[in-house]
Scaffold this motif. Structure first.
Motif, mmCIF file in Angstrom:
data_model
loop_
_atom_site.group_PDB
_atom_site.id
_atom_site.type_symbol
_atom_site.label_atom_id
_atom_site.label_comp_id
_atom_site.label_asym_id
_atom_site.label_seq_id
_atom_site.Cartn_x
_atom_site.Cartn_y
_atom_site.Cartn_z
ATOM 1 N N ALA A 190 36.481 32.037 17.558
ATOM 2 C CA ALA A 190 37.879 32.428 17.731
ATOM 3 C C ALA A 190 38.550 32.692 16.388
ATOM 4 O O ALA A 190 39.313 33.657 16.238
ATOM 5 C CB ALA A 190 38.635 31.347 18.502
ATOM 6 N N GLU A 191 38.265 31.855 15.398
ATOM 7 C CA GLU A 191 38.859 32.041 14.087
ATOM 8 C C GLU A 191 38.361 33.323 13.425
ATOM 9 O O GLU A 191 39.117 34.007 12.720
ATOM 10 C CB GLU A 191 38.557 30.834 13.199
ATOM 11 N N LEU A 192 37.099 33.676 13.641
ATOM 12 C CA LEU A 192 36.571 34.915 13.080
ATOM 13 C C LEU A 192 37.268 36.130 13.682
ATOM 14 O O LEU A 192 37.512 37.124 12.991
ATOM 15 C CB LEU A 192 35.060 34.998 13.302
ATOM 16 N N VAL A 193 37.604 36.054 14.967
ATOM 17 C CA VAL A 193 38.360 37.141 15.596
ATOM 18 C C VAL A 193 39.778 37.181 15.041
ATOM 19 O O VAL A 193 40.303 38.247 14.687
ATOM 20 C CB VAL A 193 38.384 36.986 17.131
ATOM 21 N N ARG A 194 40.408 36.009 14.916
ATOM 22 C CA ARG A 194 41.790 35.958 14.417
ATOM 23 C C ARG A 194 41.879 36.473 12.990
ATOM 24 O O ARG A 194 42.875 37.093 12.594
ATOM 25 C CB ARG A 194 42.336 34.527 14.512
ATOM 26 N N GLU A 195 40.836 36.236 12.212
ATOM 27 C CA GLU A 195 40.813 36.740 10.835
ATOM 28 C C GLU A 195 41.013 38.250 10.803
ATOM 29 O O GLU A 195 41.739 38.789 9.958
ATOM 30 C CB GLU A 195 39.491 36.363 10.174
ATOM 31 N N GLN A 196 40.368 38.948 11.732
ATOM 32 C CA GLN A 196 40.487 40.408 11.752
ATOM 33 C C GLN A 196 41.863 40.861 12.232
ATOM 34 O O GLN A 196 42.354 41.912 11.811
ATOM 35 C CB GLN A 196 39.378 41.006 12.621
ATOM 36 N N VAL A 197 42.497 40.073 13.105
ATOM 37 C CA VAL A 197 43.884 40.379 13.498
ATOM 38 C C VAL A 197 44.801 40.232 12.288
ATOM 39 O O VAL A 197 45.659 41.085 12.025
ATOM 40 C CB VAL A 197 44.348 39.452 14.640
ATOM 41 N N LEU A 198 44.616 39.158 11.527
ATOM 42 C CA LEU A 198 45.444 38.908 10.355
ATOM 43 C C LEU A 198 45.322 40.033 9.338
ATOM 44 O O LEU A 198 46.298 40.406 8.682
ATOM 45 C CB LEU A 198 45.050 37.582 9.704
ATOM 46 N N ARG A 199 44.133 40.559 9.190
ATOM 47 C CA ARG A 199 43.897 41.582 8.174
ATOM 48 C C ARG A 199 44.501 42.933 8.540
ATOM 49 O O ARG A 199 44.665 43.792 7.666
ATOM 50 C CB ARG A 199 42.394 41.740 7.936
ATOM 51 N N MET A 248 44.185 50.020 17.540
ATOM 52 C CA MET A 248 44.205 48.778 16.780
ATOM 53 C C MET A 248 43.245 47.758 17.377
ATOM 54 O O MET A 248 42.457 47.129 16.654
ATOM 55 C CB MET A 248 45.623 48.191 16.727
ATOM 56 N N ILE A 249 43.297 47.540 18.681
ATOM 57 C CA ILE A 249 42.418 46.544 19.291
ATOM 58 C C ILE A 249 40.955 46.952 19.146
ATOM 59 O O ILE A 249 40.075 46.097 19.001
ATOM 60 C CB ILE A 249 42.794 46.315 20.779
ATOM 61 N N LYS A 250 40.701 48.250 19.137
ATOM 62 C CA LYS A 250 39.322 48.711 18.925
ATOM 63 C C LYS A 250 38.856 48.394 17.513
ATOM 64 O O LYS A 250 37.730 47.925 17.315
ATOM 65 C CB LYS A 250 39.223 50.209 19.184
ATOM 66 N N ALA A 251 39.741 48.616 16.517
ATOM 67 C CA ALA A 251 39.378 48.319 15.127
ATOM 68 C C ALA A 251 39.171 46.823 14.932
ATOM 69 O O ALA A 251 38.234 46.393 14.245
ATOM 70 C CB ALA A 251 40.472 48.834 14.185
ATOM 71 N N ILE A 252 40.042 46.020 15.544
ATOM 72 C CA ILE A 252 39.887 44.559 15.463
ATOM 73 C C ILE A 252 38.554 44.144 16.076
ATOM 74 O O ILE A 252 37.799 43.352 15.505
ATOM 75 C CB ILE A 252 41.059 43.859 16.182
ATOM 76 N N GLY A 253 38.250 44.699 17.249
ATOM 77 C CA GLY A 253 37.025 44.338 17.938
ATOM 78 C C GLY A 253 35.770 44.737 17.179
ATOM 79 O O GLY A 253 34.800 43.977 17.115
ATOM 80 N N THR A 254 35.794 45.924 16.578
ATOM 81 C CA THR A 254 34.621 46.388 15.825
ATOM 82 C C THR A 254 34.337 45.486 14.635
ATOM 83 O O THR A 254 33.194 45.072 14.395
ATOM 84 C CB THR A 254 34.833 47.831 15.341
ATOM 85 N N ALA A 255 35.396 45.142 13.871
ATOM 86 C CA ALA A 255 35.214 44.291 12.698
ATOM 87 C C ALA A 255 34.842 42.864 13.105
ATOM 88 O O ALA A 255 33.981 42.240 12.483
ATOM 89 C CB ALA A 255 36.493 44.287 11.859
ATOM 90 N N ALA A 256 35.493 42.358 14.161
ATOM 91 C CA ALA A 256 35.203 40.993 14.603
ATOM 92 C C ALA A 256 33.775 40.880 15.125
ATOM 93 O O ALA A 256 33.105 39.865 14.917
ATOM 94 C CB ALA A 256 36.196 40.565 15.681
#
Length: 293
Positions: A190-199, A248-256
């Motif tokens: 979960a934190e790894l996903v949140r990291e990408q939201v923060l960025r 945006m959610i696609k970019a977050i998902g790809t990086a996460a």
């Protein structure tokens, strides 16, 4: 004879505590962002040598409480300091010591453990700038050891680690060799996903987002299916996180997904959804379920 114990890290938001923890442990156990208040939980990073084990508690950024979430974060800071064998205050060498650092230093003076100061990000300073940062650190009048370091490049890290090891009492290891953190797998994911939201988000969004891993399935040995839920507080925040046309959610998902694959050691299919839960940061019951003590 082995040594083992807990070192609590304190410092203003965005001084590089999480980067420092990851550098000492040798792998990512705490998320990194240029946004303040990245850390909500006391992430324990575990670094183990031949005859020593450092358990690093990356405290939430010490601050004056303003809501139920930050009140919990502040109580966790106080509790972890009580249980620690030493404390490490991290300063941002580029910014020097300011009012926030003096506020934290005042709190650390009451801690009944040895205190060490690390002046981080000195790789970005010239010699006069480094001298000035070290002088400002000394003026805080806590502890008797100050280390100029760069958690990003590793400069100065070995003398700091050696000193922290010397603070540890004799005793058996708390964790098995090879363990980098005591956080449950789902919290790490979960934190790894949140990291990408923060960025990728700005303004009010970063502090209003929490990520919950709803399910991890393994349809086959080399593929993990991860379903994650992103909580936000308003419809406008939901729109920002999703983005125009879902970009945006696609970019977050790809990086996460890349981060999750490194953590799990397999291919990952990541399913992200976004929901609005107004004022979740003030919801004591939800904070309990999220494990934010």
């Amino acid at each position: 004879m082995t040594r083992s114990g807990f070192i609590a890290l304190a410092g203003r938001p965005n001084v590089g505590k999480s980067t420092l923890v990851n550098a000492i442990v040798g792998r990512k156990v705490a998320i990194v962002s240029d946004k303040p208040q990245t850390t909500r939980r006391a992430i324990r990073g575990v670094a183990t040598g031949d005859d020593w084990q450092l358990v690093l508690v990356d405290l939430p950024g010490v601050q004056r409480p303003r809501d139920a979430l930050t009140e919990r974060m502040q109580r966790r800071v106080e509790r972890e300091l009580e249980d620690a064998d030493g404390a490490l205050m991290v300063l941002n060498g580029e910014q020097g010591a300011g009012p926030g650092d003096r506020f934290i230093a005042a709190a650390l003076r009451t801690a009944k453990v040895p205190v060490v100061i690390a002046v981080n990000k000195v790789d970005r300073l010239d010699n006069p700038g480094t001298v000035l940062a070290l002088q400002q650190a000394a003026e805080l009048e806590i502890g008797d050891e100050i280390f100029p370091v760069s958690a990003r490049t590793g400069m100065g890290m070995k003398p700091l680690v050696d000193h922290l090891i010397a603070l540890l009492p004799e005793g058996p290891f708390f964790y098995e060799r090879g363990e980098g953190s005591d956080q449950p797998r789902d919290v790490i994911l979960a934190e790894l996903v949140r990291e990408q939201v923060l960025r990728r988000t700005f303004q009010e969004v970063p502090h209003s987002v929490e990520v919950v891993i709803e399910e991890v399935e393994w349809p086959r040995g080399d593929l993990a299916l991860v379903r994650a839920l992103l909580w936000v507080e308003t419809d406008s925040q939901k729109g920002i996180v999703i983005g125009s046309g879902g970009k945006m959610i696609k970019a977050i998902g790809t990086a996460a997904r890349r981060e999750l694959e490194r953590e799990l050691g397999s291919r990952v299919h990541l399913d992200l959804s976004v929901r609005v839960r107004r004022s979740w940061r003030a919801d004591e019951g939800l904070l309990d379920r999220l494990g934010i003590e």
